[in-house]
Design an enzyme around this catalytic site. Structure first.
Site, mmCIF file in Angstrom:
data_model
loop_
_atom_site.group_PDB
_atom_site.id
_atom_site.type_symbol
_atom_site.label_atom_id
_atom_site.label_comp_id
_atom_site.label_asym_id
_atom_site.label_seq_id
_atom_site.Cartn_x
_atom_site.Cartn_y
_atom_site.Cartn_z
ATOM 1 N N ASN A 1 -35.598 23.587 32.140
ATOM 2 C CA ASN A 1 -34.786 22.648 32.910
ATOM 3 C C ASN A 1 -33.427 23.208 33.268
ATOM 4 O OD1 ASN A 1 -36.718 20.641 33.059
ATOM 5 N ND2 ASN A 1 -36.024 19.594 31.209
ATOM 6 N N THR B 1 -39.288 17.151 24.694
ATOM 7 C CA THR B 1 -40.210 18.237 24.383
ATOM 8 C C THR B 1 -40.189 18.487 22.874
ATOM 9 O OG1 THR B 1 -39.790 19.224 26.551
ATOM 10 C CG2 THR B 1 -40.768 20.646 24.870
ATOM 11 N N ARG C 1 -31.954 13.993 27.048
ATOM 12 C CA ARG C 1 -33.129 13.844 26.183
ATOM 13 C C ARG C 1 -34.240 14.889 26.417
ATOM 14 N NH1 ARG C 1 -35.078 7.772 25.173
ATOM 15 N NH2 ARG C 1 -35.817 7.913 27.332
ATOM 16 N N ASP C 2 -34.019 15.870 27.294
ATOM 17 C CA ASP C 2 -35.054 16.894 27.478
ATOM 18 C C ASP C 2 -34.419 18.227 27.863
ATOM 19 O OD1 ASP C 2 -37.631 17.868 27.397
ATOM 20 O OD2 ASP C 2 -38.111 17.280 29.456
ATOM 21 N N VAL C 3 -33.395 18.615 27.121
ATOM 22 C CA VAL C 3 -32.746 19.905 27.367
ATOM 23 C C VAL C 3 -33.651 21.013 26.846
ATOM 24 C CG1 VAL C 3 -30.730 21.337 26.874
ATOM 25 C CG2 VAL C 3 -30.462 18.868 27.210
#
Length: 267
Positions: A27, A65, A21-23
């Site tokens: 990261n 994001t 859920r935040d690639v």
């Protein structure tokens, strides 16, 4: 390379029943490899969701994001591996990935996107078709380099320290710093003066500490070289020993309650 490693990580994540859920690029962590083939790791699982269990965020809130959110997530749909694939497509677009693969990964509808495992396998086949890899790879006329640390460049200068604010004058108010310092100095001077006065008073009342006279000097012949009873007994000779013409030891002492000094026989 990095695209294949990213999709391989997502394939493992999705196979474990997770959605990252935040690639996003920040990261992706690259292990130090110098001029060799780099290896990417997918990090920061702070907002990951375990399917199909309850998610920690409210349906009214969106985790991730904004610039890397899939369209269906923006529209309020639930989490799914397809949103990670969409974000991976945007990451590969920033890295200059193959346009056809980027277009497939970043398709508007989730059902049009391949799975992370299928996209990884497609990239692996294309890479093997190109033959053995040669490192370092030249990217934009520069070799790809992943150092364990950067050069010994001097650290950036620290920002200047802000100046303390100027004192603001209050009408009708005078600074108290001067009289506070004066009061402290006066108190210190008074304490010192009191200590000196007490010491002088104690000396005046009690005199210097007594000095014992050895027993063998109580009687004996007068010392022709030393002081005699005819020498004046004064404050500077306090507790000095002299001998009388008869040979008695005399001690210069002060009469209690007076300032008079006189020779007195020792006992």
């Amino acid at each position: 390379m990095i695209a294949e490693q990213l999709l391989d990580a997502l394939a493992a994540v999705h196979a474990a029943g997770l959605v990252h859920r935040d690639v996003k690029p920040s990261n992706l962590l690259l292990a130090a490899s110098g001029h060799g083939r780099p290896h990417a790791f997918l990090g920061d699982f702070g907002v990951a969701r375990v399917l199909p269990h309850l998610q920690l965020t409210s349906p009214a809130l969106v985790a991730g994001t904004p610039n890397y959110l899939a369209p269906e997530v923006r529209a309020g749909a639930g989490s799914s591996p397809a949103q990670d694939v969409y974000a991976a497509g945007l990451v590969l677009r920033a890295l200059g990935g193959p346009p056809a693969l980027v277009a497939a990964l970043a398709a508007d509808r989730p059902e049009q996107r391949p799975s992370a495992a299928a996209a990884r396998d497609e990239i692996a086949r294309a890479r093997h078709a190109l033959g053995p890899e040669r490192w370092p790879v030249i990217w934009q006329d520069e070799p790809v380099l992943v150092p364990d640390r950067f050069g010994d460049a001097p650290p950036p200068p620290l920002p200047p320290r802000p100046s303390p604010p100027a004192p603001v004058a209050v009408p009708g108010h005078r600074p108290r710093v001067g009289w506070v310092v004066a009061a402290v100095a006066a108190a210190v001077a008074l304490a010192v003066a009191s200590a000196v006065a007490l010491t002088a008073d104690a000396t005046e009342k009690d005199g210097p500490p007594a000095r014992t006279v050895p027993a063998d000097t109580v009687m004996g012949p007068p010392d022709p070289e030393g002081p005699t009873a005819f020498t004046e007994c004064a404050a500077e000779k306090y507790l000095d020993v002299a001998f009388s013409p008869e040979g008695y030891a005399l001690l210069c002492t002060r009469t209690p309650g007076t300032r008079r000094y006189e020779w007195t026989p020792t006992t």
